[in-house]
Write a protein that holds these residues in place. Structure first.
Motif, PDB file in Angstrom:
ATOM      1  N   TYR A 277     -29.777  71.351  -4.985  1.00  0.00           N
ATOM      2  CA  TYR A 277     -31.032  71.646  -5.915  1.00  0.00           C
ATOM      3  C   TYR A 277     -31.389  70.096  -6.517  1.00  0.00           C
ATOM      4  CZ  TYR A 277     -30.274  76.547  -5.658  1.00  0.00           C
ATOM      5  OH  TYR A 277     -30.353  77.901  -5.390  1.00  0.00           O
ATOM      6  N   CYS A 278     -30.600  69.174  -6.767  1.00  0.00           N
ATOM      7  CA  CYS A 278     -30.787  68.086  -7.115  1.00  0.00           C
ATOM      8  C   CYS A 278     -32.165  67.416  -6.203  1.00  0.00           C
ATOM      9  CB  CYS A 278     -29.574  66.990  -7.238  1.00  0.00           C
ATOM     10  SG  CYS A 278     -30.144  65.165  -7.873  1.00  0.00           S
ATOM     11  N   ARG A 279     -31.608  67.350  -4.800  1.00  0.00           N
ATOM     12  CA  ARG A 279     -32.749  66.696  -4.158  1.00  0.00           C
ATOM     13  C   ARG A 279     -33.962  67.629  -4.119  1.00  0.00           C
ATOM     14  NH1 ARG A 279     -33.442  62.939  -0.632  1.00  0.00           N
ATOM     15  NH2 ARG A 279     -34.355  63.260   1.644  1.00  0.00           N
ATOM     16  N   MET A 280     -33.887  68.885  -4.071  1.00  0.00           N
ATOM     17  CA  MET A 280     -34.682  69.830  -3.778  1.00  0.00           C
ATOM     18  C   MET A 280     -35.789  69.614  -4.893  1.00  0.00           C
ATOM     19  SD  MET A 280     -34.576  73.881  -3.529  1.00  0.00           S
ATOM     20  CE  MET A 280     -35.653  74.763  -2.359  1.00  0.00           C
ATOM     21  N   ALA A 281     -35.370  69.351  -6.260  1.00  0.00           N
ATOM     22  CA  ALA A 281     -36.150  69.340  -7.446  1.00  0.00           C
ATOM     23  C   ALA A 281     -36.710  67.867  -7.368  1.00  0.00           C
ATOM     24  CB  ALA A 281     -35.344  69.402  -8.741  1.00  0.00           C
ATOM     25  N   TYR A 282     -36.280  66.902  -6.973  1.00  0.00           N
ATOM     26  CA  TYR A 282     -36.771  65.487  -6.866  1.00  0.00           C
ATOM     27  C   TYR A 282     -37.640  65.419  -5.810  1.00  0.00           C
ATOM     28  CZ  TYR A 282     -37.010  60.586  -5.679  1.00  0.00           C
ATOM     29  OH  TYR A 282     -37.519  59.431  -5.333  1.00  0.00           O
ATOM     30  N   GLN A 283     -37.490  66.218  -4.720  1.00  0.00           N
ATOM     31  CA  GLN A 283     -38.594  65.890  -3.552  1.00  0.00           C
ATOM     32  C   GLN A 283     -39.935  66.820  -3.985  1.00  0.00           C
ATOM     33  OE1 GLN A 283     -37.413  63.414  -1.388  1.00  0.00           O
ATOM     34  NE2 GLN A 283     -38.571  64.603  -0.447  1.00  0.00           N
ATOM     35  N   ALA A 284     -39.580  68.109  -4.764  1.00  0.00           N
ATOM     36  CA  ALA A 284     -40.935  68.705  -5.153  1.00  0.00           C
ATOM     37  C   ALA A 284     -41.780  68.123  -6.023  1.00  0.00           C
ATOM     38  CB  ALA A 284     -40.386  70.248  -5.693  1.00  0.00           C
ATOM     39  N   LEU A 285     -41.251  67.384  -7.079  1.00  0.00           N
ATOM     40  CA  LEU A 285     -41.912  66.554  -7.613  1.00  0.00           C
ATOM     41  C   LEU A 285     -42.466  65.287  -7.157  1.00  0.00           C
ATOM     42  CD1 LEU A 285     -39.256  66.634 -10.983  1.00  0.00           C
ATOM     43  CD2 LEU A 285     -41.799  67.511 -10.889  1.00  0.00           C
ATOM     44  N   LYS A 286     -41.766  64.704  -6.437  1.00  0.00           N
ATOM     45  CA  LYS A 286     -42.281  63.663  -5.482  1.00  0.00           C
ATOM     46  C   LYS A 286     -43.616  64.133  -4.611  1.00  0.00           C
ATOM     47  CE  LYS A 286     -41.082  59.915  -2.719  1.00  0.00           C
ATOM     48  NZ  LYS A 286     -41.452  58.809  -3.280  1.00  0.00           N
ATOM     49  N   MET A 287     -43.668  65.259  -3.957  1.00  0.00           N
ATOM     50  CA  MET A 287     -44.608  65.843  -3.091  1.00  0.00           C
ATOM     51  C   MET A 287     -45.752  66.278  -4.130  1.00  0.00           C
ATOM     52  SD  MET A 287     -42.316  68.241  -0.567  1.00  0.00           S
ATOM     53  CE  MET A 287     -43.838  68.951  -0.049  1.00  0.00           C
ATOM     54  N   GLU A 288     -45.596  66.673  -5.252  1.00  0.00           N
ATOM     55  CA  GLU A 288     -46.639  66.847  -6.329  1.00  0.00           C
ATOM     56  C   GLU A 288     -47.579  65.767  -6.581  1.00  0.00           C
ATOM     57  OE1 GLU A 288     -48.816  68.489  -9.319  1.00  0.00           O
ATOM     58  OE2 GLU A 288     -48.120  69.473  -7.658  1.00  0.00           O
ATOM     59  N   GLU A 289     -46.576  64.646  -6.926  1.00  0.00           N
ATOM     60  CA  GLU A 289     -47.296  63.543  -7.205  1.00  0.00           C
ATOM     61  C   GLU A 289     -48.147  63.013  -6.013  1.00  0.00           C
ATOM     62  OE1 GLU A 289     -45.980  58.994  -8.891  1.00  0.00           O
ATOM     63  OE2 GLU A 289     -44.757  60.099  -7.513  1.00  0.00           O
ATOM     64  N   GLU A 290     -47.694  63.236  -4.719  1.00  0.00           N
ATOM     65  CA  GLU A 290     -48.459  62.754  -3.595  1.00  0.00           C
ATOM     66  C   GLU A 290     -49.396  63.821  -3.227  1.00  0.00           C
ATOM     67  OE1 GLU A 290     -45.259  62.281  -0.820  1.00  0.00           O
ATOM     68  OE2 GLU A 290     -44.470  60.639  -1.608  1.00  0.00           O
ATOM     69  N   GLY A 291     -49.589  64.902  -3.992  1.00  0.00           N
ATOM     70  CA  GLY A 291     -50.637  65.826  -3.483  1.00  0.00           C
ATOM     71  C   GLY A 291     -50.361  66.765  -2.193  1.00  0.00           C
ATOM     72  N   SER A 292     -48.970  66.580  -1.885  1.00  0.00           N
ATOM     73  CA  SER A 292     -48.704  67.380  -0.665  1.00  0.00           C
ATOM     74  C   SER A 292     -47.703  68.622  -0.959  1.00  0.00           C
ATOM     75  CB  SER A 292     -47.734  66.475   0.281  1.00  0.00           C
ATOM     76  OG  SER A 292     -46.773  66.073  -0.434  1.00  0.00           O
ATOM     77  N   LEU A 293     -47.609  69.019  -2.174  1.00  0.00           N
ATOM     78  CA  LEU A 293     -47.182  70.210  -2.812  1.00  0.00           C
ATOM     79  C   LEU A 293     -48.115  71.212  -2.899  1.00  0.00           C
ATOM     80  CD1 LEU A 293     -44.464  71.529  -2.989  1.00  0.00           C
ATOM     81  CD2 LEU A 293     -44.712  71.192  -5.542  1.00  0.00           C
ATOM     82  N   PRO A 294     -48.474  72.215  -2.022  1.00  0.00           N
ATOM     83  CA  PRO A 294     -49.623  73.091  -2.056  1.00  0.00           C
ATOM     84  C   PRO A 294     -49.487  74.008  -3.200  1.00  0.00           C
ATOM     85  CG  PRO A 294     -48.557  73.775  -0.233  1.00  0.00           C
ATOM     86  CD  PRO A 294     -47.910  72.452  -0.818  1.00  0.00           C
ATOM     87  N   GLY A 295     -50.464  74.399  -4.228  1.00  0.00           N
ATOM     88  CA  GLY A 295     -50.392  75.507  -5.135  1.00  0.00           C
ATOM     89  C   GLY A 295     -50.931  76.779  -4.515  1.00  0.00           C
ATOM     90  N   GLY A 296     -50.442  77.721  -5.049  1.00  0.00           N
ATOM     91  CA  GLY A 296     -50.917  78.969  -4.630  1.00  0.00           C
ATOM     92  C   GLY A 296     -50.185  79.750  -3.433  1.00  0.00           C
ATOM     93  N   LYS A 297     -49.004  78.920  -2.951  1.00  0.00           N
ATOM     94  CA  LYS A 297     -48.330  79.335  -1.642  1.00  0.00           C
ATOM     95  C   LYS A 297     -47.011  79.090  -1.905  1.00  0.00           C
ATOM     96  CE  LYS A 297     -49.241  77.349   2.182  1.00  0.00           C
ATOM     97  NZ  LYS A 297     -49.810  76.810   3.418  1.00  0.00           N
TER      98      LYS A 297
END
Length: 362
Positions: A277-297
């Motif tokens: 979960y540590c890495r998962m949370a970090y990666q999700a935030l990093k992807m959000e910053e990069e614009g690669s974490l899609p919303g709505g899905k």
């Protein structure tokens, strides 16, 4: 409501100086400030477990990006308390709210509509109302782990360690637990192939309890598994893990769990195969910053993003080494080994599961 405002105190002076220089030179660029809120399910981030792991991932990301991270700990995990925590976080200026687990599904379902300027990252959950209707709005990302990969790691390591009489024990027959079990069968079959074992040499007893309750009769039954020759059980869920551990302690067996219990780890537990979960949370935030974490899905995360891991640190393996683990991960990541999220136990032959003798029990 209790909340803790934490900035990483252990960051060295050199890092802080470099960050300050970066922020100064980055004025007018893409750098932006913001607050990240993590809301717990009522538990503390001071205790080992999912809350602590997620918070560490949030802290790591905040320290690297110069953002502020704040954790909110509701008094309870009921819907009203969780929504109140979201209200407080938004009032405090949170741009991103991170939360984890099914307990947040109803709260995020409501709050994603009411707070459309706030970004929600829901780990291991999908927003749904109390009637079970699901809806992920554009300001929300549901991030789910590829649990079949975690099960695969457990099954492969068990057979490579030398165990050939295996068990799988789940609680509710949910989609998540089915994926753990399916991956476990796939991993055991792959290890048997790599070791050149004959068909049927690896056996798996497979059962879902149907609930997360325990009883003396269930404990006696699982203890009998070990007494009848079962060497290791992959247990998924609090009740299965407790039953498997107690049964193993009484009969000399071994267990792989889904989450480590650092406070009271039994000597019969070899490792935990689940989510980092540590890495998962970090990666999700990093992807959000990069614009690669899609919303709505929904976004699935596997081994590279922390969605699946076999804990090798302090593990009880003697034959399955860190090198073995690293090579296995490499084979999965480069596509040499494909782990399907489908339930292979419904028809083993369709998925070329030919070396494992499989027995489903009620």
């Amino acid at each position: 409501m209790k909340y803790i405002n934490i900035r990483r105190k252990t960051v060295c002076a050199a890092f802080l100086a470099a960050m300050a220089a970066l922020l100064c030179t980055g004025c007018g660029g893409n750098a932006k400030s913001g607050t990240i809120a993590m809301i717990t399910d009522g538990g503390s981030t001071e205790e080992a477990g999912t809350n602590q792991d997620v918070w560490q991932g949030v802290q790591q990301y905040a320290a690297e990006t110069g953002k502020t991270a704040k954790v909110y700990q509701p008094e309870q995990a009921d819907l009203a308390s969780l929504e109140q925590a979201v209200d407080e976080a938004v009032s405090d200026g949170a741009e991103i709210i991170v939360c984890a687990g099914e307990s947040f599904e109803n709260a995020v379902y409501d709050m994603q509509r009411m707070e459309r300027d706030t970004r929600f990252i829901l780990l291991e959950g999908v927003p749904e109302n109390e009637e079970g209707d699901r809806k992920i709005r554009g300001n929300t990302s549901s991030v789910l782990s590829e649990r079949a990969q975690a099960g695969f790691l457990a099954g492969y390591a068990a057979v490579k360690e030398g165990y050939t009489s295996l068990g799988f024990l789940g609680g509710e027959e949910s989609e998540e637990n089915i994926r753990y079990g399916s991956g476990y069968v796939q991993g055991a079959n792959q290890a048997a192939a790599d070791l050149g074992l004959a068909a049927g040499q690896v056996t798996i007893r497979y059962r879902f309890l149907g609930s997360d309750s325990v009883s003396p009769s269930l404990l006696q039954e699982i203890q009998s598994w070990y007494q009848q020759g079962c060497q290791l059980i992959y247990a998924c869920g609090s009740a299965p893990e407790l039953l498997a551990e107690k049964g193993a302690e009484a009969a000399g067996g071994r267990v792989i769990n889904t989450e480590p219990n650092e406070a009271a780890q039994s000597s019969v537990v070899l490792s935990a195969a689940g989510t980092d979960y540590c890495r998962m949370a970090y990666q999700a935030l990093k992807m959000e910053e990069e614009g690669s974490l899609p919303g709505g899905k929904e976004t699935m995360m596997g081994i590279p993003e922390g969605g699946a891991v076999l804990r090798m640190e302090n593990a009880g393996f003697s034959s399955f080494t860190q090198t073995d683990y690293d090579l296995l991960v490499q084979r999965i990541e480069n596509g040499e080994i494909r782990v399907t999220e489908e339930d292979v136990t419904q028809n083993l032959n369709n998925f070329e599961i030919t070396l494992v003798s499989f027995s489903r029990e009620n």
